[in-house]
Design an enzyme around this catalytic site. Structure first.
Site, short mmCIF file in Angstrom:
data_model
loop_
_atom_site.label_atom_id
_atom_site.label_comp_id
_atom_site.label_asym_id
_atom_site.label_seq_id
_atom_site.Cartn_x
_atom_site.Cartn_y
_atom_site.Cartn_z
N HIS A 1 -7.90 -4.35 -4.20
CA HIS A 1 -9.19 -3.96 -3.62
C HIS A 1 -9.28 -2.44 -3.62
CE1 HIS A 1 -6.74 -3.12 -0.15
NE2 HIS A 1 -6.40 -4.40 -0.01
N GLY B 1 -8.64 -0.30 -1.49
CA GLY B 1 -7.46 0.38 -0.94
C GLY B 1 -6.43 0.63 -2.04
N HIS B 2 -6.20 -0.40 -2.87
CA HIS B 2 -5.26 -0.23 -3.99
C HIS B 2 -5.81 0.79 -5.00
CE1 HIS B 2 -4.29 -4.46 -2.69
NE2 HIS B 2 -3.09 -3.91 -2.69
N GLN C 1 9.49 -11.89 0.83
CA GLN C 1 8.95 -11.29 2.05
C GLN C 1 8.03 -12.22 2.83
OE1 GLN C 1 7.05 -8.11 -0.45
NE2 GLN C 1 5.47 -8.17 1.09
N GLU D 1 -0.99 3.64 4.24
CA GLU D 1 -0.64 3.76 5.66
C GLU D 1 -1.07 2.53 6.45
OE1 GLU D 1 -2.25 7.36 7.28
OE2 GLU D 1 -0.74 8.60 6.29
O1 PAF Z 1 2.47 -3.78 0.43
C1 PAF Z 1 2.67 -4.65 -0.44
O2 PAF Z 1 1.77 -5.08 -1.16
C2 PAF Z 1 4.06 -5.23 -0.62
O3 PAF Z 1 4.72 -5.35 0.60
C3 PAF Z 1 4.93 -4.45 -1.62
C4 PAF Z 1 5.19 -3.02 -1.14
C5 PAF Z 1 4.22 -4.41 -2.97
C6 PAF Z 1 6.28 -5.14 -1.80
O4 PAF Z 1 6.12 -6.44 -2.26
#
Ligand code: PAF
Length: 282
Positions: free
Chosen positions: A32, A34-35, A59, A147
């Site tokens: 999105h 943000g990215h 994760q 952030e």
């Molecule tokens: O912020 C994220 O999208 C994920 O935690 C990351 C840093 C890509 C690690 O999988």
């Protein structure tokens, strides 16, 4: 033209051919604005911009949304093209974890067990393990993180420092909707009513950030969160140390809106109560 590689060998060859400084943006896709902002910052700093797209199973907890996490590769690639990304590394779990679930992972230390870590056990070990691997595989000069995930950013900085990574870890301010909602891949799960309810998070942070003593900051933020299913509201030092008294601090919140869990944070400037009284008087 953005090139896409999926294997370690292809990545190694493309990385070896990269000229100048390399800036990396690690993502789980569902890109999105943000990215896009992270990619633009990377573009400003690096001669060669590399984005990684990998939904990291490590994760996600057993009851979390790994299966329903949005996977939108074609749209993500279009964002990368638009932002001038040179290379996308989009591995499968088998490429990232060729020996299956890793036996050795990165331990996040005490900060990994509080706030998000208290609600999501194992989450930060999963994040740090994949970030550690991606830093090694991509060998960037700088890596850019939002952030919005402030605890993640703080832990990645600590890992880079403690495990001798050369890459500079750059934090990029949160991008928000005009109404204040922090952009997140999970916002797409919110109904219109839930979106409205979710605005309480940024309202609470703004109310808190306008105050200057810890008690006032927390009271002002708490008042805006009434009726919400709050996981935590916490005031910490800028490095997430406990019980900040004065100076730069961070106000963080996590809450559930419907079935969607949202997090947000803002910087706060704390002053000791005598100085705060004087600020109010002026
Ligand atoms: O912020 C994220 O999208 C994920 O935690 C990351 C840093 C890509 C690690 O999988």
């Amino acid at each position: 033209m953005t090139a896409v590689v999926r294997t370690r060998a292809e990545l190694a060859a493309a990385r070896a051919a990269a000229q100048g400084s390399v800036a990396v943006v690690m993502t789980m896709g569902a890109l999105h604005e943000g990215h896009a902002t992270l990619l633009r910052e990377a573009r400003k700093h690096g001669d060669f911009v590399l984005a990684t797209i990998f939904v990291n199973p490590l994760q996600f907890g057993p009851n979390e949304d790994l299966a329903r996490y949005p996977r939108t590769f074609e749209a993500d690639l279009a964002v990368c093209e638009r932002e001038g990304v040179d290379l996308v590394f989009a591995p499968t779990p088998e490429v990232m974890y060729p020996y299956g679930q890793p036996e050795v992972t990165v331990h996040p230390g005490p900060l990994g067990a509080v706030l998000e870590g208290a609600v999501r056990p194992g989450h930060f070990a999963g994040v740090l393990t994949v970030v550690n691997k991606l830093l090694r595989l991509t060998r960037p000069d700088a890596a850019f993180f939002g952030e919005k995930d402030y605890q993640q950013l703080t832990l990645i900085r600590a890992m880079a420092r403690d495990l001798e990574h050369d890459a500079e870890i750059v934090g990029v301010p949160t991008v928000r909707e005009p109404d204040g909602l922090a952009l997140s891949s999970r916002n797409r799960y919110l109904s219109e009513d839930e979106h409205e309810t979710a605005l309480a998070l940024s309202r609470a942070l703004r109310a808190g950030a306008a105050r200057h003593t810890p008690a006032e900051v927390l009271a002002a933020a708490t008042a805006e969160l009434a009726g919400l299913d709050v996981d935590y509201l916490a005031l910490r030092g800028a490095d997430l140390s406990e019980d900040p008294v004065s100076g730069p601090a961070r106000l963080l919140v996590a809450a559930r809106v419907g079935t969607t869990r949202l997090i947000d944070n803002l910087p706060v400037d704390l002053v000791t109560s005598g100085a705060a009284d004087r600020t109010e008087e002026n």
